[in-house]
Design an enzyme around this catalytic site. Structure first.
Site, PDB file in Angstrom:
ATOM      1  N   ASP A 263      32.027 -48.030 -25.944  1.00 12.53           N
ATOM      2  CA  ASP A 263      33.362 -48.625 -25.853  1.00 12.53           C
ATOM      3  C   ASP A 263      34.285 -47.709 -25.054  1.00 12.53           C
ATOM      4  O   ASP A 263      34.574 -46.593 -25.463  1.00 12.53           O
ATOM      5  CB  ASP A 263      33.933 -48.817 -27.264  1.00 12.53           C
ATOM      6  CG  ASP A 263      35.302 -49.480 -27.229  1.00 12.53           C
ATOM      7  OD1 ASP A 263      35.373 -50.692 -27.461  1.00 12.53           O
ATOM      8  OD2 ASP A 263      36.309 -48.771 -26.957  1.00 12.53           O
TER       9      ASP A 263
ATOM     10  N   TYR B 287      41.555 -45.124 -20.524  1.00 10.44           N
ATOM     11  CA  TYR B 287      40.989 -43.821 -20.932  1.00 10.44           C
ATOM     12  C   TYR B 287      40.641 -42.953 -19.717  1.00 10.44           C
ATOM     13  O   TYR B 287      40.331 -41.782 -19.869  1.00 10.44           O
ATOM     14  CB  TYR B 287      39.717 -43.998 -21.774  1.00 10.44           C
ATOM     15  CG  TYR B 287      39.831 -44.824 -23.019  1.00 10.44           C
ATOM     16  CD1 TYR B 287      41.072 -45.149 -23.573  1.00 10.44           C
ATOM     17  CD2 TYR B 287      38.690 -45.284 -23.670  1.00 10.44           C
ATOM     18  CE1 TYR B 287      41.150 -45.923 -24.717  1.00 10.44           C
ATOM     19  CE2 TYR B 287      38.769 -46.050 -24.823  1.00 10.44           C
ATOM     20  CZ  TYR B 287      40.001 -46.381 -25.329  1.00 10.44           C
ATOM     21  OH  TYR B 287      40.055 -47.148 -26.471  1.00 10.44           O
TER      22      TYR B 287
ATOM     23  N   LYS C 225      38.448 -52.375 -21.263  1.00  5.44           N
ATOM     24  CA  LYS C 225      39.700 -53.057 -21.611  1.00  5.44           C
ATOM     25  C   LYS C 225      40.673 -53.074 -20.435  1.00  5.44           C
ATOM     26  O   LYS C 225      40.705 -52.141 -19.625  1.00  5.44           O
ATOM     27  CB  LYS C 225      40.365 -52.356 -22.807  1.00  5.44           C
ATOM     28  CG  LYS C 225      39.397 -52.068 -23.932  1.00  5.44           C
ATOM     29  CD  LYS C 225      40.032 -51.472 -25.162  1.00  5.44           C
ATOM     30  CE  LYS C 225      38.950 -50.999 -26.130  1.00  5.44           C
ATOM     31  NZ  LYS C 225      38.420 -49.654 -25.857  1.00  5.44           N
TER      32      LYS C 225
ATOM     33  N   HIS D 186      43.972 -54.820 -23.863  1.00  4.62           N
ATOM     34  CA  HIS D 186      44.068 -53.579 -24.647  1.00  4.62           C
ATOM     35  C   HIS D 186      45.188 -53.608 -25.703  1.00  4.62           C
ATOM     36  O   HIS D 186      44.993 -53.168 -26.824  1.00  4.62           O
ATOM     37  CB  HIS D 186      44.252 -52.397 -23.687  1.00  4.62           C
ATOM     38  CG  HIS D 186      43.788 -51.096 -24.244  1.00  4.62           C
ATOM     39  ND1 HIS D 186      43.331 -50.065 -23.464  1.00  4.62           N
ATOM     40  CD2 HIS D 186      43.707 -50.643 -25.518  1.00  4.62           C
ATOM     41  CE1 HIS D 186      42.987 -49.044 -24.227  1.00  4.62           C
ATOM     42  NE2 HIS D 186      43.202 -49.371 -25.478  1.00  4.62           N
TER      43      HIS D 186
END
Ligand code: A2P
Length: 276
Positions: free
Chosen positions: A46, A51, A76, A107
């Site tokens: 994930d 990120y 996401k 998200h």
């Protein structure tokens, strides 16, 4: 090798119930961490555009050389790209080096920018075109789910929300499940903070298990999908072995009693970081 149970999503797609999360894994450590996870037996990873480590995930996938159909990869849509989801999706696909994403999520709802309905319609198109095998949401509160369900055609497969013993979000989880949407827990260990609770430690001792395995076993017993994060090879392997820990009803009750309103992340009602 450890056998991880799967959850069947509302569109028939199977997702491994325990995956490896890379939130807060630095970009330059991500490839190594994900390679370690894949070697340990994780098949569900994930990540998120926000990120900034999708490329590391992609490099690990390429290096591992596993059959593509064995892997389940989630990413996401960044908050600031809700108006340009098709382009954002292409960028994620490129960074991951994947033709098809297994699960693509919005998200955060970011109600203040009021774009998540249009973003969902773009995800519906990505899904219809075969770019993603499943689509879903993250951090959606009941009011966001209600509005989405009333205004769009495809039911989200999952709602990824913060859940751990000291922040259980029982009402939101129930509203999500009642709508036919699977609950996926992020920060399942409370970012590590729930692992020193005396009740967790006592149950760990009784099972000759680690505190993290106990907390993950509690999630699994509830039917929740979990994505613990670690950069430590030993912990990465130990966390996966949580699938073999079976808690008693009394132990589950004891962990249910740890609710303390201890949110570690942002509140989705007000979170508005569009740089993410
Ligand atoms: P580290 O990456 O150094 O192992 P969450 O998944 O809830 O966000 O929790 C992640 C945090 O918990 C990280 O700080 C991680 O540190 C720590 N953590 C992950 N697995 C374990 C474990 N088995 N034992 C102790 N701490 C852990």
């Amino acid at each position: 090798m450890t056998t991880v149970p799967t959850v069947t999503l509302n569109n028939g797609v199977s997702i491994p119930q325990l995956g490896f999360g890379v939130f807060q894994v630095p970009a330059d450590e991500t490839q190594r961490a994900v390679e370690t996870a894949l070697q340990a037996g994780y098949r569900h990873i994930d990540t998120a555009a926000a990120y900034r480590n999708e490329a590391g995930v992609g490099a690990a996938i390429a290096a591992a050389g596993l059959p593509r159909e064995e892997l389940f990869i989630t990413t996401k849509l960044r908050n600031g790209e809700q108006a340009t989801a098709a382009e954002a999706f292409e960028a994620s696909r490129q960074a991951l080096g994947l033709e098809v994403i297994d699960l693509y999520l919005i998200h955060w709802p970011v109600p203040s920018q009021d774009k998540y309905i249009d973003a969902w319609k773009a995800l519906e198109k990505i899904y219809a075109d075969g770019g993603a095998r499943a689509i879903g949401v993250s951090n959606f509160l009941p009011e966001h789910l209600e509005r989405l369900l009333a205004a769009t055609d495809v039911l989200p497969t999952v709602n990824q929300i913060e859940v751990h013993p000291t922040f259980q979000q029982r009402e939101l989880a129930a509203a999500t499940r009642d709508a036919g949407i699977a609950v996926e827990a992020y920060s399942p260990l409370g970012q590590g903070a729930d692992l020193t609770d005396p009740a967790v430690l006592a149950i760990a001792q009784a099972h000759d298990a680690t505190p993290a395995q106990v907390v993950l076993a509690w999630h699994l017993a509830a039917g929740t999908i979990v994505i613990p994060k670690s950069v430590d090879p030993q912990r990465i392997a130990q966390n996966l072995a949580a699938v073999d820990v079976r808690l008693t009803d009394a132990e589950i009750e004891s962990l249910n009693g740890l609710e303390a309103g201890a949110r570690t992340g942002a509140d989705p009602a007000t979170a508005a970081f569009t740089q993410m």
